[in-house]
Design an enzyme around this catalytic site. Structure first.
Site, PDB file in Angstrom:
ATOM      1  N   GLU A 104       0.808  -1.133   0.110  1.00 53.65           N
ATOM      2  CA  GLU A 104      -0.099   0.187   0.078  1.00 53.65           C
ATOM      3  C   GLU A 104       0.900   1.248  -0.184  1.00 53.65           C
ATOM      4  O   GLU A 104       0.755   2.283  -0.815  1.00 53.65           O
ATOM      5  CB  GLU A 104      -1.013   0.051   1.233  1.00 53.65           C
ATOM      6  CG  GLU A 104      -2.123   1.211   1.247  1.00 53.65           C
ATOM      7  CD  GLU A 104      -2.987   0.943   0.348  1.00 53.65           C
ATOM      8  OE1 GLU A 104      -3.068  -0.154  -0.427  1.00 53.65           O
ATOM      9  OE2 GLU A 104      -3.817   1.895   0.202  1.00 53.65           O
ATOM     10  N   ASP A 105       1.883   1.150   0.748  1.00 53.58           N
ATOM     11  CA  ASP A 105       2.692   2.621   0.990  1.00 53.58           C
ATOM     12  C   ASP A 105       3.887   2.536   0.531  1.00 53.58           C
ATOM     13  O   ASP A 105       4.572   3.707   0.342  1.00 53.58           O
ATOM     14  CB  ASP A 105       2.689   2.786   2.618  1.00 53.58           C
ATOM     15  CG  ASP A 105       1.576   3.054   3.441  1.00 53.58           C
ATOM     16  OD1 ASP A 105       0.569   3.755   2.509  1.00 53.58           O
ATOM     17  OD2 ASP A 105       1.378   2.451   4.234  1.00 53.58           O
TER      18      ASP A 105
END
Ligand code: MN
Length: 503
Positions: free
Chosen positions: A75-76
Site C-alpha cells: 500500500e505505502d
C-alpha cells in the site's frame, strides 16, 4: 538505532533460516520505505520495526513477524505482490495482502451496529494472524496518534475503542486490548479521562499502603499452610475499564472493588482451590463476589478464581487465583495458540486455514511439552461461529454470501471506493447510500457505479458492494427518487428538496 537482532532475540531460540528471513525482511522494508516519513517526522520504517517488535513480544511466529515488517509494503511503498512472493513466499504475501485489505475498510457506522462491524472486521481478515498484525499496527499508530492531524485523531481513536479493542478483548489478547485502551481513551473522551484519572489517583493513594501490608499477610498466611511456591503480583484496572465501570455504578467509586486486584499464580488447578480455601479461612469474603471461572470460564476463555475479601486493614480487595497457564492465556489469548509449525504443506486459501491458526500448537523448541489434543473449547464461541461460516464456503463464494443472514439480517454493508463502510437497511438503493454519505451528494446524483459498473439508481444494493456516486451540479431530486428511497434520511432530504424546488 533499531536493528533486526533485537527482534530476532525476542523470538529466540530461532532457526538460522528464520533468523535470516527476518533480517532480510528488515533490510528490504527499510530500503523500500526509505525517504518516507511518519507524521511525527520519524522515518516511516520505525513504524514497521515497532509493529514487528510488538508481534515478537506476543511471541508470534517468525512468518507473522516477517509479515509485520512488510505489512505496508504493497500500500505505502508500491511494491508489487509478485516481488513479495518471490522474496518471502506465498504465505507471507497472503498475510500482507490480508492486512492491506483490512486497512482499507474504515469502520464508520451507527453505534448499535458496532457488533456487526466487529464481525465484519474478523470475517474480512480470513486468518487470525492478519487480525493480530493489524492490532499490532494499530497499537503503534495509537502510540503516535498525537502527531496525526487533529481532525483525524478522534475518528481513529474511536474506531480503536469500538472495533479494535473489543476484537482484541474477545480474542482474549488482554496484553493488546489493555495497551490499546490506555492510549485511546484520552483521545476519545478527554474530559472523562481526566476525571477518571483523578479518581484512580486518589483511590490508589488511599490503598497503596494497605495493599503492601496485605501482600505480606498473604505470603505469611499461605506459608503457614504449606504453600510457598507461588507468584504474587497485582494489577490495576486500566483507566478505560474503570471509566466503563464508573458509568455503570453512577460514578460511585466505593462500589467498585476491583480497581486493584491481587494475583496469586500457582502451578496447578488443585492448588488454586486449596489457596482459595486458605484465604477464606483467614479473611472474610464478601458474599456474592466469589467467582469460579475455572469451572465456568468467561466467553472469551478467561479462567481464574476470583474472590473479594475484607483485608483487615479497613478495605476490601479482589484476589485472583490462577495457574501459570491460565495467566499466560489471559494475557495472550488466541495468540498463545497460534505459534504453529510453518510447513510448506500449508495450503493457502484453504478454508480450514483459519481454524488451523486457532488450534493449540506445540512450540517447536519446547521439547518438554507433550503434543496437545485439539481442544475446541479453547476457542471463543463467536469465533467458532465465524469459522463455521468460513468453512461453509466450498467454492470461494463472494463475501456477501459468506456473511450469512444471522449477523446481517437487517443491514447490509456497502463501501465507498475508498473503503468507508456504511450500513444500510436491506433493499437500500444507491440513493440511500448517497444521502447516507452527505445530503449534498444525494441531491446531486447523476449516475451510479456499483462494483465499477454503471447501474440504475434504483437498483438494490447488496452486502459488500462498492458504490461510487457520480454527481453533477444540474441534477435535482425527483418524486421518483422519493419512491425509490428506503431510508428515512433519504426520504426526508428528498422531500425538503422537492418543496424547495416548488418555491
Ligand atoms: Mn501500518
Amino acid at each position: 538505532m533499531e536493528n533486526a537482532k533485537e527482534i530476532i532475540d525476542l523470538l529466540s531460540p530461532l532457526s538460522k533460516k528464520d533468523a535470516r528471513m527476518i533480517a532480510d525482511a528488515f533490510d528490504f522494508s527499510k530500503k523500500i520505505h526509505d525517504g518516507q516519513k511518519r507524521f511525527s517526522g520519524e522515518p516511516y520504517f520505525n513504524h514497521l520495526y515497532e509493529t514487528a517488535k510488538i508481534l515478537a513480544e506476543l511471541r508470534m511466529s517468525p512468518i507473522t513477524v516477517t509479515a509485520g515488517l512488510l505489512h505496508d509494503s504493497l500500500e505505502d511503498a508500491n511494491v508489487k505482490e509478485e516481488k513479495i512472493e518471490e522474496l518471502f513466499g506465498e504465505e507471507i504475501l497472503f498475510l500482507v495482502k490480508g492486512v492491506t485489505k483490512l486497512g482499507k475498510i474504515k469502520y464508520r457506522g451507527v453505534e448499535r451496529h458496532n457488533e456487526s462491524l466487529r464481525k465484519l472486521f474478523v470475517a474480512v481478515s480470513q486468518d487470525i494472524r492478519v487480525i493480530i498484525i493489524k492490532l499490532a499496527d494499530r497499537l503503534h499508530n495509537m502510540k503516535t496518534l498525537q502527531h496525526v492531524p487533529q481532525h483525524k485523531q478522534e475518528r481513529i481513536a474511536k474506531e480503536t475503542l469500538e472495533i479494535y479493542i473489543p476484537v482484541a478483548y474477545r480474542l482474549g489478547i488482554r496484553k493488546l486490548s489493555r495497551s490499546l485502551e490506555d492510549v485511546s481513551f484520552s483521545f476519545v473522551y478527554p474530559k472523562e479521562y481526566e476525571q477518571t484519572k483523578k479518581i484512580l489517583k486518589e483511590k490508589r493513594k488511599e490503598d497503596s499502603g494497605k495493599l503492601e501490608k496485605f501482600q505480606k499477610s498473604i505470603r505469611k498466611g499461605l506459608a503457614k499452610n504449606g504453600v510457598t511456591n507461588f507468584n504474587l503480583d497485582y494489577r490495576v484496572k486500566t483507566l478505560y475499564s474503570l471509566y466503563r465501570k464508573l458509568l455503570r455504578k453512577d460514578w460511585d467509586v466505593e462500589k467498585i472493588y476491583d480497581i486493584s486486584a491481587l494475583r496469586i499464580i500457582l502451578s496447578d488447578v488443585d492448588e488454586c482451590y486449596k489457596v482459595l480455601g486458605i484465604i477464606h479461612g483467614i479473611w472474610r469474603p464478601l458474599p456474592g463476589r466469589i467467582k469460579d471461572y475455572i469451572a465456568f470460564p468467561k466467553p472469551n476463555g478467561y479462567q481464574a478464581l476470583h474472590t473479594t475479601i475484607f483485608t483487615g486493614y479497613g478495605n476490601v480487595l479482589e484476589v485472583q487465583i490462577k495457574t501459570k497457564k491460565m495467566h499466560q492465556e489471559a494475557e495472550y489469548g488466541v495468540a498463545s495458540h497460534i505459534y504453529y509449525k510453518e510447513s510448506k504443506k500449508t495450503k493457502i486459501g484453504s478454508n480450514l486455514l483459519w481454524i488451523k491458526r486457532l488450534l493449540p500448537f506445540k512450540k517447536p523448541f519446547d521439547k518438554s511439552s507433550k503434543e496437545k489434543e485439539i481442544n475446541y473449547d479453547d476457542i471463543p464461541s463467536w469465533i467458532k461461529e465465524l469459522v463455521e461460516y468460513q468453512t461453509l464456503d466450498k467454492n470461494k463464494r463472494a463475501l456477501e454470501e459468506d456473511l450469512k443472514e444471522d449477523f446481517f439480517q437487517q443491514r447490509i454493508f456497502v463501501f465507498t471506493p475508498k473503503g468507508d463502510v456504511t450500513d444500510l437497511p436491506i433493499d437500500s438503493t444507491p440513493i440511500d447510500f448517497a444521502y447516507a454519505i452527505h445530503s449534498e451528494i444525494g441531491n446531486r446524483i447523476s449516475g451510479v457505479k456499483v462494483n465499477r459498473k454503471m447501474v440504475a439508481i434504483n437498483s438494490q444494493l447488496k452486502n459488500g458492494d462498492i458504490v461510487e456516486i457520480i454527481t453533477s451540479k444540474s441534477s435535482r431530486p425527483s418524486q421518483k427518487w422519493f419512491e425509490y428511497a428506503k431510508t428515512t434520511t433519504a426520504k426526508k432530504h428528498i422531500k425538503s428538496a422537492l418543496q424547495e424546488q416548488k418555491k
